[in-house]
Design a protein around this motif. Sequence first.
Motif, mmCIF file in Angstrom:
data_model
loop_
_atom_site.group_PDB
_atom_site.id
_atom_site.type_symbol
_atom_site.label_atom_id
_atom_site.label_comp_id
_atom_site.label_asym_id
_atom_site.label_seq_id
_atom_site.Cartn_x
_atom_site.Cartn_y
_atom_site.Cartn_z
ATOM 1 N N ALA A 132 0.874 -1.179 0.000
ATOM 2 C CA ALA A 132 0.000 0.000 0.000
ATOM 3 C C ALA A 132 0.903 1.218 0.000
ATOM 4 O O ALA A 132 1.966 1.194 0.627
ATOM 5 N N ASN A 147 -2.740 10.658 0.995
ATOM 6 C CA ASN A 147 -3.616 9.765 0.223
ATOM 7 C C ASN A 147 -3.090 8.341 0.212
ATOM 8 O O ASN A 147 -1.900 8.104 0.430
ATOM 9 N N LEU A 148 -4.011 7.432 -0.159
ATOM 10 C CA LEU A 148 -3.672 6.007 -0.233
ATOM 11 C C LEU A 148 -3.885 5.488 -1.650
ATOM 12 O O LEU A 148 -4.879 5.834 -2.302
ATOM 13 N N LYS A 164 -6.544 4.389 -6.486
ATOM 14 C CA LYS A 164 -6.558 5.296 -5.330
ATOM 15 C C LYS A 164 -7.786 5.066 -4.466
ATOM 16 O O LYS A 164 -8.859 4.718 -4.982
ATOM 17 N N SER A 165 -7.642 5.276 -3.185
ATOM 18 C CA SER A 165 -8.767 5.084 -2.267
ATOM 19 C C SER A 165 -9.835 6.144 -2.523
ATOM 20 O O SER A 165 -9.516 7.338 -2.660
ATOM 21 N N TYR A 167 -11.638 7.169 -0.352
ATOM 22 C CA TYR A 167 -11.687 7.968 0.889
ATOM 23 C C TYR A 167 -10.651 9.081 0.911
ATOM 24 O O TYR A 167 -10.571 9.833 1.866
ATOM 25 N N ASN A 168 -9.812 9.171 -0.110
ATOM 26 C CA ASN A 168 -8.779 10.215 -0.102
ATOM 27 C C ASN A 168 -9.404 11.604 -0.040
ATOM 28 O O ASN A 168 -10.440 11.816 -0.653
ATOM 29 N N LEU A 170 -6.937 10.980 3.288
ATOM 30 C CA LEU A 170 -7.129 10.273 4.558
ATOM 31 C C LEU A 170 -6.675 11.114 5.746
ATOM 32 O O LEU A 170 -7.100 10.898 6.864
ATOM 33 N N VAL A 221 -7.164 3.137 6.603
ATOM 34 C CA VAL A 221 -7.985 4.081 5.829
ATOM 35 C C VAL A 221 -8.413 5.253 6.717
ATOM 36 O O VAL A 221 -8.319 6.414 6.313
#
Length: 572
Positions: A132, A147-148, A164-165, A167-168, A170, A221
Amino acid sequence: MANPCVWLICLFSILLGSSVLQLEASHHVYRHLQSLQSTSTNQPYRTSYHFQPPKNWMNDPNGPLIYKGIYHLFYQYNPKGAVWGHIVWAHSTSTDLVNWTPHAHAIYPSQEADINGCWSGSATFLPGGKPAILYTGIDPQKQQVQNLAVPKNLSDPYLIEWVKSPYNPLMAPNAMNQINASSFRDPTTAWLGLDGKWRVIIGSKRHHRGLAILYRSKDFVHWTKAKHPLHSAKDTGMWECPDFFPVSSVTQNGLDTSMIGLGIKHVLKASLDDTKHEYYTIGTYNHGKDVYTPDKGSVDNDSGLRYDYGKFYASKTFFDNVKNRRILWGWINESTNASIDVLKGWSGVQAIPRKIWLHKSGKQLVQWPIEEIEKLRTKRVDSPSTVLKGGSVVEVSGVTATQADVDIAFEITEFEKAEVLDPSWTNPQVLCSQKGASVKGGLGPFGLLVLASKNLQEYTAVFFRVFKGQSKYVVLMCSDQSRSSLHLDYDKTTYGAFVDVDPVHEKLSLRSLIDNSIVESFGGEGKACITARVYPTLALDGGAHLYAFNNGTESVKISRLSAWSMKKAQIN
Ligand code: DQQ
């Protein structure tokens, strides 16, 4: 038709001679130079085995890792030109850390949370061995947020596509958390605590205090900022690219970033935006309190220990679990200015990856070029043990002097003539500038003249001087660039470091990796490293020579001297 190489050097001289010389700052935006492409084909300063992309700007190494036997290097890259800007994560892979294959950009602006740039970050292995990446994005308000991204296809060892997540971001600055939105970047590799929560630090500053802001998360996350930073230090300014990792106090093996326990110390490194130097401390991580405390005597500011006392910045380590070692990557910036970089069409090189471990004294780290680089060695030259008289220069012939690996060791038996060390001489860089290679001493300067022209109009000198300190002999290592090029005006700062060796009982060893415009030197078996960026005009191709020299009055013995020409690596 003029030789294009001469043409490039001429232009280079004109620009260097003019008033445009201004050294690069990493985030400076040169609007008019952003997307210009060079047409120059002859490139005397490109490297043969130091990693660099075929063209354009490169800076920090990002998220290095090994996955399914493949090494990955991501790096900050401008796809449009040779100056910093439009930053994406470019991506290359390797099976040996020496030969590299380029891939499509791994992470590039595509979400609100990174629409103005994808800045530095690190990789972490989640349970089940899933990589990750946490990285800094620049959002529409130009705020720095974290960010993830995760691989799209875990069965692909090349990890070509990243997702990319949703949820960014994070982690982001807000009205509650007092985070400085323009100084909040470069997440480290995360580590797992005994409570099952992940921890990560992000570089920052409050007023002029450098900070390692700590966040925790159960699921990687949702992240919560800890009340206190993991560590901070006054008057150090913004901490870029922090790195935090455990080291063994008993073996040279590397450790997984989450390891804690007996026989383990921790290292915290910060890249100081103010000085463009990195320093590190060795200390203790209290994992119950999530606090890191440097050991007594481990200096916590710019005069502390450095990985490298020359050009080396924004570095990052990773744990290679196949060879059980921790490896350090660092960016070598140019010593010229942006206009010259545009002319040559590129800027920035990565140092040779180095194995890094804690010295048995527990007081400092030791670094050594990864063993794999030795497979590029060819045409070995050995010199029998000889006495190098004061005032002598001896050529080491038979190697390609522009592309070489040189290993030399000196033995000293007579200390009578060692100069007395003035107690005020505490800054090795200043001391090396005042006592460059041409300044005759008692015991030293002795060492190597690399990338040297026949009549020594040009050379880079890497050498030692031995001083008589109050209770012991003190060894100074210098890399003197003042004569490295006939070009007058690029940054020729002389670098220096004290090397913690006892010359009465130990040999003084020096290894230099020479690669056209780079001289990466390791003194005292890797206790002090100095990287230099040089641009010779005569000491190019067949015009380059290699010498051993002694400009002291006392003789020294060369007890070991081996040199190899280095083959070209596939560097993209
Ligand atoms: N370079 C990145 C930043 C980092 C800096 C931007 C260090 O994330 O702080 O290219 O060179």
